[in-house]
Design a protein around this motif. Structure first.
Motif, PDB file in Angstrom:
ATOM      1  N   ASP A   1      -6.589  -0.903  -0.403  1.00  0.00           N
ATOM      2  CA  ASP A   1      -6.698  -2.347  -0.162  1.00  0.00           C
ATOM      3  C   ASP A   1      -6.077  -3.092  -1.334  1.00  0.00           C
ATOM      4  O   ASP A   1      -6.353  -2.778  -2.496  1.00  0.00           O
ATOM      5  N   LEU A   2      -5.271  -4.102  -1.004  1.00  0.00           N
ATOM      6  CA  LEU A   2      -4.642  -4.945  -2.017  1.00  0.00           C
ATOM      7  C   LEU A   2      -5.206  -6.353  -1.903  1.00  0.00           C
ATOM      8  O   LEU A   2      -5.356  -6.874  -0.798  1.00  0.00           O
ATOM      9  N   THR A   3      -5.506  -6.957  -3.059  1.00  0.00           N
ATOM     10  CA  THR A   3      -6.022  -8.321  -3.089  1.00  0.00           C
ATOM     11  C   THR A   3      -5.230  -9.118  -4.116  1.00  0.00           C
ATOM     12  O   THR A   3      -5.125  -8.703  -5.281  1.00  0.00           O
TER      13      THR A   3
ATOM     14  N   THR B   1      -9.876   3.841  -1.763  1.00  0.00           N
ATOM     15  CA  THR B   1     -11.029   4.578  -1.246  1.00  0.00           C
ATOM     16  C   THR B   1     -10.579   6.016  -1.062  1.00  0.00           C
ATOM     17  O   THR B   1      -9.576   6.278  -0.388  1.00  0.00           O
TER      18      THR B   1
ATOM     19  N   ALA C   1       0.838  -1.201   0.000  1.00  0.00           N
ATOM     20  CA  ALA C   1       0.000   0.000   0.000  1.00  0.00           C
ATOM     21  C   ALA C   1       0.874   1.253   0.000  1.00  0.00           C
ATOM     22  O   ALA C   1       0.514   2.258  -0.611  1.00  0.00           O
TER      23      ALA C   1
ATOM     24  N   THR D   1      -2.029  -8.387  -8.529  1.00  0.00           N
ATOM     25  CA  THR D   1      -2.495  -7.729  -7.313  1.00  0.00           C
ATOM     26  C   THR D   1      -3.494  -6.653  -7.716  1.00  0.00           C
ATOM     27  O   THR D   1      -3.160  -5.732  -8.457  1.00  0.00           O
TER      28      THR D   1
ATOM     29  N   ASP E   1      -8.047   5.079   2.043  1.00  0.00           N
ATOM     30  CA  ASP E   1      -7.635   3.697   2.281  1.00  0.00           C
ATOM     31  C   ASP E   1      -7.152   3.075   0.974  1.00  0.00           C
ATOM     32  O   ASP E   1      -7.596   3.469  -0.108  1.00  0.00           O
TER      33      ASP E   1
END
Length: 105
Positions: free
Chosen positions: A35-37, A48, A6, A43, A33
């Motif tokens: 977010d990593l998935t 946000t 991040a 990735t 924010d």
């Protein structure tokens, strides 16, 4: 394990500037924010964020630039932007450097 963090995303986002204010979107406090998935060998990134005002006419341009700024990340998957209005942005969210640059004490 992600191919990037991040913090890496945040550094890339520092290249995206609000054209009206001339400060990058990270130092402006617009990024709430990241977010990593992990998905297969990619990735995905979910950012946000908010804008300085609901009626910001440059919002679509800023979001396009955000996506473009992340293109150089290794094994980047999908990039999504979650635009939120709560909490609303205030100048208090800016970094000290941004406040100094704009003369806000």
């Amino acid at each position: 394990m992600p191919h990037f963090t991040a913090d890496d995303v945040r550094e890339h986002l520092k290249t995206v500037y609000d054209p009206e204010i001339g400060i990058n979107i990270v130092d402006l406090g617009l990024i709430y924010d990241i977010d990593l998935t992990e998905r297969d060998d990619k990735t995905d990134v979910l950012v946000t964020m908010t804008l300085t005002s609901m009626g910001c006419p440059l919002g679509p341009i800023i979001m396009q630039e955000l996506t473009r700024a992340l293109d150089g990340l290794p094994n980047l998957g999908e990039v999504d932007v979650n635009l939120v209005w709560s909490p609303p942005w205030t100048p208090d969210m800016m970094s000290e450097e941004a406040k100094d640059e704009l003369g806000i004490w």
